[in-house]
Design an enzyme around this catalytic site. Structure first.
Site, PDB file in Angstrom:
ATOM      1  N   TYR A 143      36.103  44.034  48.758  1.00  0.00           N
ATOM      2  CA  TYR A 143      36.738  44.257  47.455  1.00  0.00           C
ATOM      3  C   TYR A 143      35.863  45.145  46.572  1.00  0.00           C
ATOM      4  O   TYR A 143      34.671  45.323  46.801  1.00  0.00           O
ATOM      5  CB  TYR A 143      36.988  42.936  46.739  1.00  0.00           C
ATOM      6  CG  TYR A 143      35.724  42.234  46.296  1.00  0.00           C
ATOM      7  CD1 TYR A 143      35.214  42.405  45.015  1.00  0.00           C
ATOM      8  CD2 TYR A 143      35.022  41.413  47.170  1.00  0.00           C
ATOM      9  CE1 TYR A 143      34.048  41.770  44.612  1.00  0.00           C
ATOM     10  CE2 TYR A 143      33.855  40.779  46.781  1.00  0.00           C
ATOM     11  CZ  TYR A 143      33.373  40.961  45.498  1.00  0.00           C
ATOM     12  OH  TYR A 143      32.214  40.343  45.111  1.00  0.00           O
ATOM     13  N   PHE A 153      31.811  46.971  38.395  1.00  0.00           N
ATOM     14  CA  PHE A 153      30.850  45.902  38.138  1.00  0.00           C
ATOM     15  C   PHE A 153      30.519  45.098  39.389  1.00  0.00           C
ATOM     16  O   PHE A 153      29.579  44.305  39.380  1.00  0.00           O
ATOM     17  CB  PHE A 153      31.365  44.957  37.037  1.00  0.00           C
ATOM     18  CG  PHE A 153      32.682  44.298  37.344  1.00  0.00           C
ATOM     19  CD1 PHE A 153      32.745  43.149  38.121  1.00  0.00           C
ATOM     20  CD2 PHE A 153      33.866  44.828  36.855  1.00  0.00           C
ATOM     21  CE1 PHE A 153      33.954  42.544  38.411  1.00  0.00           C
ATOM     22  CE2 PHE A 153      35.082  44.225  37.134  1.00  0.00           C
ATOM     23  CZ  PHE A 153      35.120  43.078  37.925  1.00  0.00           C
ATOM     24  N   ASP A 154      31.264  45.289  40.461  1.00  0.00           N
ATOM     25  CA  ASP A 154      30.964  44.567  41.698  1.00  0.00           C
ATOM     26  C   ASP A 154      31.662  45.242  42.862  1.00  0.00           C
ATOM     27  O   ASP A 154      32.757  45.803  42.705  1.00  0.00           O
ATOM     28  CB  ASP A 154      31.428  43.114  41.587  1.00  0.00           C
ATOM     29  CG  ASP A 154      30.840  42.221  42.672  1.00  0.00           C
ATOM     30  OD1 ASP A 154      29.926  42.675  43.373  1.00  0.00           O
ATOM     31  OD2 ASP A 154      31.297  41.077  42.815  1.00  0.00           O
ATOM     32  N   ILE A 171      38.331  32.814  40.567  1.00  0.00           N
ATOM     33  CA  ILE A 171      39.127  32.965  39.348  1.00  0.00           C
ATOM     34  C   ILE A 171      40.615  32.881  39.696  1.00  0.00           C
ATOM     35  O   ILE A 171      41.036  33.251  40.798  1.00  0.00           O
ATOM     36  CB  ILE A 171      38.796  34.294  38.634  1.00  0.00           C
ATOM     37  CG1 ILE A 171      39.041  35.500  39.552  1.00  0.00           C
ATOM     38  CG2 ILE A 171      37.367  34.290  38.116  1.00  0.00           C
ATOM     39  CD1 ILE A 171      38.863  36.843  38.855  1.00  0.00           C
ATOM     40  N   TYR A 197      37.702  36.027  33.533  1.00  0.00           N
ATOM     41  CA  TYR A 197      36.496  35.389  33.006  1.00  0.00           C
ATOM     42  C   TYR A 197      36.621  34.993  31.540  1.00  0.00           C
ATOM     43  O   TYR A 197      35.623  34.644  30.911  1.00  0.00           O
ATOM     44  CB  TYR A 197      35.290  36.303  33.221  1.00  0.00           C
ATOM     45  CG  TYR A 197      34.971  36.487  34.679  1.00  0.00           C
ATOM     46  CD1 TYR A 197      34.223  35.541  35.373  1.00  0.00           C
ATOM     47  CD2 TYR A 197      35.449  37.585  35.387  1.00  0.00           C
ATOM     48  CE1 TYR A 197      33.943  35.696  36.723  1.00  0.00           C
ATOM     49  CE2 TYR A 197      35.178  37.742  36.732  1.00  0.00           C
ATOM     50  CZ  TYR A 197      34.424  36.794  37.390  1.00  0.00           C
ATOM     51  OH  TYR A 197      34.158  36.949  38.730  1.00  0.00           O
ATOM     52  N   PHE A 214      40.952  44.731  40.569  1.00  0.00           N
ATOM     53  CA  PHE A 214      40.308  44.539  41.867  1.00  0.00           C
ATOM     54  C   PHE A 214      41.125  45.222  42.950  1.00  0.00           C
ATOM     55  O   PHE A 214      42.358  45.123  42.962  1.00  0.00           O
ATOM     56  CB  PHE A 214      40.185  43.054  42.219  1.00  0.00           C
ATOM     57  CG  PHE A 214      39.204  42.291  41.385  1.00  0.00           C
ATOM     58  CD1 PHE A 214      37.853  42.266  41.718  1.00  0.00           C
ATOM     59  CD2 PHE A 214      39.628  41.594  40.267  1.00  0.00           C
ATOM     60  CE1 PHE A 214      36.948  41.555  40.946  1.00  0.00           C
ATOM     61  CE2 PHE A 214      38.732  40.886  39.489  1.00  0.00           C
ATOM     62  CZ  PHE A 214      37.387  40.860  39.830  1.00  0.00           C
TER      63      PHE A 214
END
Length: 277
Positions: A143, A153-154, A171, A197, A214
């Protein structure tokens, strides 16, 4: 705690001549001190300070570090720091939510977009042909996560290692969206903050109230992890073959059979009284 940490980091930065006098970090100490300043900036960024406000912060820091006479009483204005952080952070959260609502309204119009009851938007990018996960399934995925401005961010791709987790331990956006996929498929998930979040976000990475995007690739579905093994049956006077089942509840001590009379010449406990051990 965060306010105190922020002030401490700022004080350390301003108290160091190497950091104050150089235009850019050169030595390892310079770079470490620069990182301290960047950390301070992350904590203060949620306040949306103007240049004039930031200059006032710097003035107070310098006066404190250089032991000058302070121009305000800390006992009076120190407690107001938390109030300012909360008030200004909430403004940032509301602004992020508004930007997220505008963004999701646009994405919702894309071909193939499905809006789930929670507000999550699911867009299939490549149909899978394998197994479809259950709410408690373990899944293996690749992902990439970004803010709505494209900031990453990831990414499991960058780590070069897929992630594995149970769908009921992530989540809500992932729990709901990945369930709609099949192994071999790819999808885009747009996650409102309430399904991601929330107002808190993740400090320094995801602002509070952020809508997230995502890109997910479902690689494998695994069975839900087995429940932990049952503990062995109790032993002793309350367990073992032929023993009566133990009673539960606040009066369990009164429900236990009285023990045999003790060898000493003390009277047995009166009926209905708790058994002491």
């Amino acid at each position: 705690m965060r306010v105190a940490l922020t002030i401490a980091v700022a004080a350390a930065v301003l108290a160091t001549p190497a950091c104050k006098g150089s235009k850019s970090p050169v030595t390892e100490d310079d770079k470490t001190l620069y990182a301290m300043g960047a950390t301070l900036g992350q904590n203060l960024r949620t306040l949306n300070l103007t240049e004039a406000e930031l200059a006032m912060v710097e003035r107070g820091l310098e006066d404190q570090v250089l032991q000058r006479k302070l121009e305000v009483e800390l006992k009076e204005y120190g407690p107001k720091l938390s109030q300012m952080f909360r008030a200004r952070s909430q403004k940032v959260v509301e602004a992020e939510k508004q930007k997220g609502a505008t963004y999701t309204a646009q994405v919702e119009k894309e071909a193939g977009a499905q809006k789930l009851p929670s507000g999550v938007i699911y867009i299939e990018q490549q149909a899978g042909t394998g197994e479809q996960p259950e709410p408690t399934s373990m899944v293996k995925v690749n992902y990439r996560g970004t803010l709505i401005d494209g900031t990453e961010f990831d990414s499991s791709y960058k780590r070069k290692e897929p992630a594995e987790f149970a769908l009921n331990r992530v989540i809500p956006c992932w729990t709901q969206g990945v369930q709609k996929m099949k192994v071999g498929g790819k999808a885009k998930l747009v996650c409102p903050s309430d399904a991601a979040y929330g107002d808190r976000g993740t400090p320094g990475t995801i602002p509070g109230g952020s809508t997230l995007t995502f890109e997910v690739e479902l690689l494998e579905v695994k069975a839900a992890p087995p429940p932990p093994p049952m503990p062995p049956p109790p032993t002793g006077p309350l367990g073992g073959p032929g023993a009566p089942p133990p009673m539960v509840g606040p009066n369990v001590s009164k429900a236990l059979p009285a023990p045999p009379p003790p060898a000493a010449k003390t009277p047995p406990p009166a009926p209905g009284q708790p058994v002491t051990r």
